[in-house]
Design a protein around this motif. Sequence first.
Motif, PDB file in Angstrom:
ATOM      1  N   MET A 130      -1.806   5.417  -3.600  1.00 13.90           N
ATOM      2  CA  MET A 130      -0.469   5.851  -3.192  1.00 13.90           C
ATOM      3  C   MET A 130       0.101   4.837  -2.210  1.00 13.90           C
ATOM      4  O   MET A 130      -0.626   4.182  -1.477  1.00 13.90           O
ATOM      5  CB  MET A 130      -0.500   7.248  -2.571  1.00 13.90           C
ATOM      6  CG  MET A 130      -1.411   7.418  -1.368  1.00 13.90           C
ATOM      7  SD  MET A 130      -1.557   9.165  -0.878  1.00 13.90           S
ATOM      8  CE  MET A 130      -2.433   8.988   0.694  1.00 13.90           C
ATOM      9  N   GLY A 131       1.421   4.709  -2.243  1.00 12.47           N
ATOM     10  CA  GLY A 131       2.099   3.748  -1.382  1.00 12.47           C
ATOM     11  C   GLY A 131       2.472   2.494  -2.144  1.00 12.47           C
ATOM     12  O   GLY A 131       1.642   1.925  -2.861  1.00 12.47           O
ATOM     13  N   MET A 132       3.740   2.089  -1.985  1.00 17.53           N
ATOM     14  CA  MET A 132       4.239   0.869  -2.627  1.00 17.53           C
ATOM     15  C   MET A 132       4.886  -0.013  -1.557  1.00 17.53           C
ATOM     16  O   MET A 132       4.682   0.203  -0.366  1.00 17.53           O
ATOM     17  CB  MET A 132       5.190   1.240  -3.761  1.00 17.53           C
ATOM     18  CG  MET A 132       4.476   2.029  -4.875  1.00 17.53           C
ATOM     19  SD  MET A 132       5.493   2.376  -6.337  1.00 17.53           S
ATOM     20  CE  MET A 132       6.547   3.688  -5.711  1.00 17.53           C
ATOM     21  N   SER A 133       5.659  -0.994  -1.990  1.00 15.75           N
ATOM     22  CA  SER A 133       6.182  -1.994  -1.058  1.00 15.75           C
ATOM     23  C   SER A 133       6.886  -1.373   0.144  1.00 15.75           C
ATOM     24  O   SER A 133       6.736  -1.839   1.276  1.00 15.75           O
ATOM     25  CB  SER A 133       7.151  -2.945  -1.783  1.00 15.75           C
ATOM     26  OG  SER A 133       6.465  -3.771  -2.692  1.00 15.75           O
ATOM     27  N   ALA A 134       7.648  -0.300  -0.081  1.00 14.28           N
ATOM     28  CA  ALA A 134       8.470   0.265   0.990  1.00 14.28           C
ATOM     29  C   ALA A 134       7.742   1.242   1.898  1.00 14.28           C
ATOM     30  O   ALA A 134       8.220   1.534   2.993  1.00 14.28           O
ATOM     31  CB  ALA A 134       9.691   0.959   0.376  1.00 14.28           C
ATOM     32  N   ASP A 135       6.572   1.743   1.445  1.00 10.99           N
ATOM     33  CA  ASP A 135       5.959   2.825   2.228  1.00 10.99           C
ATOM     34  C   ASP A 135       4.432   2.764   2.291  1.00 10.99           C
ATOM     35  O   ASP A 135       3.790   3.753   2.631  1.00 10.99           O
ATOM     36  CB  ASP A 135       6.393   4.188   1.669  1.00 10.99           C
ATOM     37  CG  ASP A 135       6.055   4.369   0.192  1.00 10.99           C
ATOM     38  OD1 ASP A 135       5.228   3.609  -0.345  1.00 10.99           O
ATOM     39  OD2 ASP A 135       6.625   5.299  -0.437  1.00 10.99           O
ATOM     40  N   PHE A 136       3.841   1.611   1.983  1.00 11.62           N
ATOM     41  CA  PHE A 136       2.378   1.591   1.916  1.00 11.62           C
ATOM     42  C   PHE A 136       1.714   1.794   3.278  1.00 11.62           C
ATOM     43  O   PHE A 136       0.596   2.305   3.356  1.00 11.62           O
ATOM     44  CB  PHE A 136       1.859   0.325   1.224  1.00 11.62           C
ATOM     45  CG  PHE A 136       2.034  -0.960   1.984  1.00 11.62           C
ATOM     46  CD1 PHE A 136       1.125  -1.342   2.960  1.00 11.62           C
ATOM     47  CD2 PHE A 136       3.085  -1.806   1.691  1.00 11.62           C
ATOM     48  CE1 PHE A 136       1.271  -2.535   3.653  1.00 11.62           C
ATOM     49  CE2 PHE A 136       3.237  -3.006   2.365  1.00 11.62           C
ATOM     50  CZ  PHE A 136       2.330  -3.369   3.351  1.00 11.62           C
ATOM     51  N   GLU A 137       2.382   1.408   4.352  1.00 14.49           N
ATOM     52  CA  GLU A 137       1.794   1.631   5.673  1.00 14.49           C
ATOM     53  C   GLU A 137       1.694   3.129   5.990  1.00 14.49           C
ATOM     54  O   GLU A 137       0.701   3.593   6.564  1.00 14.49           O
ATOM     55  CB  GLU A 137       2.603   0.892   6.734  1.00 14.49           C
ATOM     56  CG  GLU A 137       2.314  -0.594   6.726  1.00 14.49           C
ATOM     57  CD  GLU A 137       3.557  -1.469   6.819  1.00 14.49           C
ATOM     58  OE1 GLU A 137       3.462  -2.559   7.384  1.00 14.49           O
ATOM     59  OE2 GLU A 137       4.606  -1.064   6.299  1.00 14.49           O
ATOM     60  N   THR A 138       2.706   3.875   5.589  1.00 13.28           N
ATOM     61  CA  THR A 138       2.658   5.333   5.739  1.00 13.28           C
ATOM     62  C   THR A 138       1.528   5.908   4.891  1.00 13.28           C
ATOM     63  O   THR A 138       0.799   6.813   5.330  1.00 13.28           O
ATOM     64  CB  THR A 138       3.997   5.961   5.314  1.00 13.28           C
ATOM     65  OG1 THR A 138       5.046   5.423   6.120  1.00 13.28           O
ATOM     66  CG2 THR A 138       3.972   7.475   5.458  1.00 13.28           C
ATOM     67  N   ALA A 139       1.375   5.390   3.685  1.00 16.92           N
ATOM     68  CA  ALA A 139       0.302   5.860   2.795  1.00 16.92           C
ATOM     69  C   ALA A 139      -1.077   5.592   3.398  1.00 16.92           C
ATOM     70  O   ALA A 139      -1.973   6.431   3.311  1.00 16.92           O
ATOM     71  CB  ALA A 139       0.427   5.182   1.428  1.00 16.92           C
ATOM     72  N   ILE A 140      -1.236   4.438   4.011  1.00 15.27           N
ATOM     73  CA  ILE A 140      -2.520   4.114   4.646  1.00 15.27           C
ATOM     74  C   ILE A 140      -2.811   5.092   5.779  1.00 15.27           C
ATOM     75  O   ILE A 140      -3.939   5.571   5.930  1.00 15.27           O
ATOM     76  CB  ILE A 140      -2.514   2.660   5.150  1.00 15.27           C
ATOM     77  CG1 ILE A 140      -2.560   1.697   3.954  1.00 15.27           C
ATOM     78  CG2 ILE A 140      -3.688   2.397   6.096  1.00 15.27           C
ATOM     79  CD1 ILE A 140      -2.343   0.239   4.319  1.00 15.27           C
TER      80      ILE A 140
END
Length: 244
Positions: free
Chosen positions: A212-222
């Motif tokens: 889960m998490g892509m270019s715009a939100d991967f830090e949130t996913a982590i």
Amino acid sequence: MLPKSHLAASDAMESSADMSDQIAENLFRIRSRILHACENSGRLASNVGLVAVSKFHPKEAVEAALNAGQRVFGENRVQEAASKFPDLRTTWPDLRLHIIGGLQTNKAVDACRIADVIETLDRPALADALEKAADKLGRLPELLVQVNTGNEPQKSGVPRDEADAFIKTCMTRFGAKVRGLMCIPPEDEDPSVHFRFLAGLAKRHGLPVISMGMSADFETAIAEGATLVRVGSAIFGSRPMTGS
């Protein structure tokens, strides 16, 4: 004065070198951001993998990423993946290919033939097709169940209220080949709510992989527990073709 053909070749070489440099620089930045996100979340960076989403980008872009040390790639379409990756495996045998787009049942054999991971198992008909393909080929990629966490009608993925039962059925059917879950949250909602739901679902079923998490939100996913993040445009830039 050099002939036009020589000038064109020189320009092409420079363009290729520029592309390689840019992709290598982008990968360095993304890896640094992953590291910082893990540090901020108290997680080990070694527990978060990067899937470089190369859909619609040429094989040369994938080669540039491979030369920069990237080994895991994501493709939406089986046919496009088949045109890029088999040849690349001869040079980079440790390359891993994930199918991350909605998979048609008539593409199950091709997907099982070329992929290392299929992230989009989302319905019984596809499970049937994958089982038949695996029997035919004698191989089955690792599988992730895609969950439609926003219950969006236009998106692939098993609906939230059907996810538990479908995951259990797939785990019974495919055993250890079912490795985890994947989601794509709604664009107009807080992704952390959806990431948290998926992480909880994975934990409930004892599944180790959470894509889960892509270019715009991967830090949130982590921060919410992702073990795989899928990043495309931040590595390869905007799509060079429509994919039509």
